[in-house]
Scaffold this motif. Structure first.
Motif, short mmCIF file in Angstrom:
data_model
loop_
_atom_site.label_atom_id
_atom_site.label_comp_id
_atom_site.label_asym_id
_atom_site.label_seq_id
_atom_site.Cartn_x
_atom_site.Cartn_y
_atom_site.Cartn_z
N GLN B 1 1.06 -1.08 -0.26
CA GLN B 1 -0.10 0.32 -0.14
C GLN B 1 0.97 0.72 -0.41
N LYS B 2 1.08 1.88 -0.91
CA LYS B 2 1.41 3.76 -1.73
C LYS B 2 0.60 4.29 0.36
N GLU B 3 1.83 5.23 0.33
CA GLU B 3 1.50 6.06 1.59
C GLU B 3 0.38 6.91 1.39
N VAL B 4 0.42 7.70 0.35
CA VAL B 4 -0.65 8.66 -0.04
C VAL B 4 -0.93 7.52 -1.03
N GLU B 5 -2.07 7.96 -1.40
CA GLU B 5 -3.35 7.83 -2.57
C GLU B 5 -4.15 8.31 -3.77
N SER B 26 -1.67 6.45 4.81
CA SER B 26 -1.98 5.53 5.88
C SER B 26 -1.12 5.49 7.18
N ASN B 27 -0.07 6.76 6.67
CA ASN B 27 0.59 6.39 7.97
C ASN B 27 0.09 7.67 9.11
N SER B 28 -0.48 6.52 10.48
CA SER B 28 -1.32 7.61 11.19
C SER B 28 -0.23 9.36 11.44
N ALA B 29 0.51 9.22 12.11
CA ALA B 29 1.66 9.76 12.14
C ALA B 29 1.83 11.44 11.40
N PHE B 30 1.23 11.20 10.49
CA PHE B 30 1.02 12.18 9.35
C PHE B 30 0.89 13.35 10.02
N GLN B 31 0.61 14.65 9.70
CA GLN B 31 0.26 15.70 10.89
C GLN B 31 0.11 16.69 9.89
N TYR B 32 1.14 17.15 9.11
CA TYR B 32 1.35 17.94 7.69
C TYR B 32 0.64 17.54 6.84
N PHE B 33 -0.22 18.78 5.66
CA PHE B 33 -1.51 18.07 4.87
C PHE B 33 -1.04 19.22 3.94
N MET B 34 -0.73 19.08 2.44
CA MET B 34 -0.77 20.18 0.95
C MET B 34 -1.54 19.80 0.17
N TRP B 35 -1.45 20.58 -0.32
CA TRP B 35 -2.55 20.46 -1.57
C TRP B 35 -1.55 21.77 -2.64
N SER B 69 -10.10 9.61 9.69
CA SER B 69 -10.31 8.02 8.25
C SER B 69 -9.10 8.16 7.45
N LYS B 70 -8.08 9.23 8.10
CA LYS B 70 -7.25 9.34 6.59
C LYS B 70 -7.39 9.73 5.48
N TYR B 71 -8.02 11.10 5.77
CA TYR B 71 -8.87 10.94 4.64
C TYR B 71 -8.33 12.79 4.50
N THR B 86 -2.72 19.91 -13.03
CA THR B 86 -3.35 18.92 -12.18
C THR B 86 -2.77 19.65 -10.39
N TYR B 87 -3.48 18.24 -10.06
CA TYR B 87 -3.89 18.74 -8.11
C TYR B 87 -2.73 17.55 -7.64
N LEU B 88 -1.99 18.20 -6.59
CA LEU B 88 -1.40 16.85 -6.06
C LEU B 88 -1.26 16.99 -4.50
N CYS B 89 -2.02 15.93 -3.91
CA CYS B 89 -1.78 15.97 -2.42
C CYS B 89 -0.40 15.71 -1.67
N ALA B 90 -0.08 16.25 -0.90
CA ALA B 90 1.02 15.48 0.38
C ALA B 90 0.54 15.72 1.71
N SER B 91 1.22 14.52 2.18
CA SER B 91 1.56 14.20 3.62
C SER B 91 2.69 14.04 4.17
N GLY B 92 3.10 14.55 5.63
CA GLY B 92 4.26 14.40 6.08
C GLY B 92 4.57 14.07 7.54
N GLY B 93 5.36 13.61 8.15
CA GLY B 93 4.67 13.51 9.98
C GLY B 93 5.83 14.77 10.13
N SER B 94 6.41 15.08 11.45
CA SER B 94 7.71 15.65 12.11
C SER B 94 9.05 15.50 11.60
N GLN B 95 9.01 14.16 10.82
CA GLN B 95 10.48 13.82 10.70
C GLN B 95 11.03 12.73 10.34
N GLY B 96 10.00 13.12 8.65
CA GLY B 96 10.24 12.59 7.35
C GLY B 96 9.91 13.61 6.87
#
Lengths: 115, 110
Positions: B1-5, B26-35, B69-71, B86-96
């Protein structure tokens, strides 16, 4: 938002030559810069991560001797495509951020065409 | 499963329609979300930045994050032909690093 300047915007070169692409953060200091490659109608493919003053970290499958990355200062990173070949033709994009969890800002991209 | 679908589309809507773009992660540690919005042969442009859950609105754009729901979603109201990109979503945590979706190609027809 913050500005990331990338030059040149396009370059055409002969096979076997080297090409350098510059990425500058104009109004902020970037602790980390990233280099991506993008083929037509494809998503961004991360090539490498560079932190100022240290060696770049390359993604699996990316040849570090082919794609030389230098991050000599907090505002400048360069990508040199050495001994370029037609298969290296692609759209290369850099990005920069201030720190972990911070917004990521992109350059305008460089279209490389190797003849 | 890819981390961001992200569904690559393409998505075609008439001018004035409300557009809904979505991603899952999929990563519940993700806190930052960008478009990001990317026009052809240009670098991606940051549209929205969200930390943790909730909504954020900027003009015709609204970003939503549902961490339970990680959505993550981006809504575009009164869509314009100039929104075609083209619209890109992006997610990340504080460590990566940020993880990007593959991007959804949107076309707004006049």
């Amino acid at each position: 938002g913050a500005v990331v300047s990338q030059h040149p915007s396009w370059v055409i070169c002969k096979s076997g030559t080297s090409v350098k692409i510059e990425c500058r953060s104009l109004d902020f200091q970037a602790t980390t810069m990233f280099w991506y490659r993008q083929f037509p109608k494809q998503s961004l493919m991360l090539m490498a991560t560079s932190n100022e003053g240290s060696k770049a970290t390359y993604e699996q499958g990316v040849e570090k001797d082919k794609f030389l990355i230098n991050h000599a200062s907090l505002t400048l990173s360069t990508l040199t495509v050495t001994s370029a070949h037609p298969e290296d033709s692609s759209f290369y994009i850099c990005s920069a951020r201030i720190g972990l969890g911070e917004k990521l800002f992109f350059g305008s991209g460089t279209q490389l065409s190797v003849l | 499963q890819k981390e961001v679908e992200q569904d690559p589309g393409p998505l075609s809507v008439p001018e004035g329609a409300i557009v809904s773009l979505n991603c899952t992660y999929s990563n519940s540690a993700f806190q930052y979300f960008m478009w990001y919005r990317q026009y052809s042969r240009k670098g991606p442009e940051l549209l929205m930045y969200t930390y943790s859950s909730g909504n954020k609105e900027d003009g015709r754009f609204t970003a939503q994050v549902d961490k339970s729901s990680k959505y993550i979603s981006l809504f575009i109201r009164d869509s314009q032909p100039s929104d075609s990109a083209t619209y890109l979503c992006a997610s990340g945590g504080s460590q990566g690093n940020l993880i990007f979706g593959k991007g959804t190609k949107l076309s707004v027809k006049p």
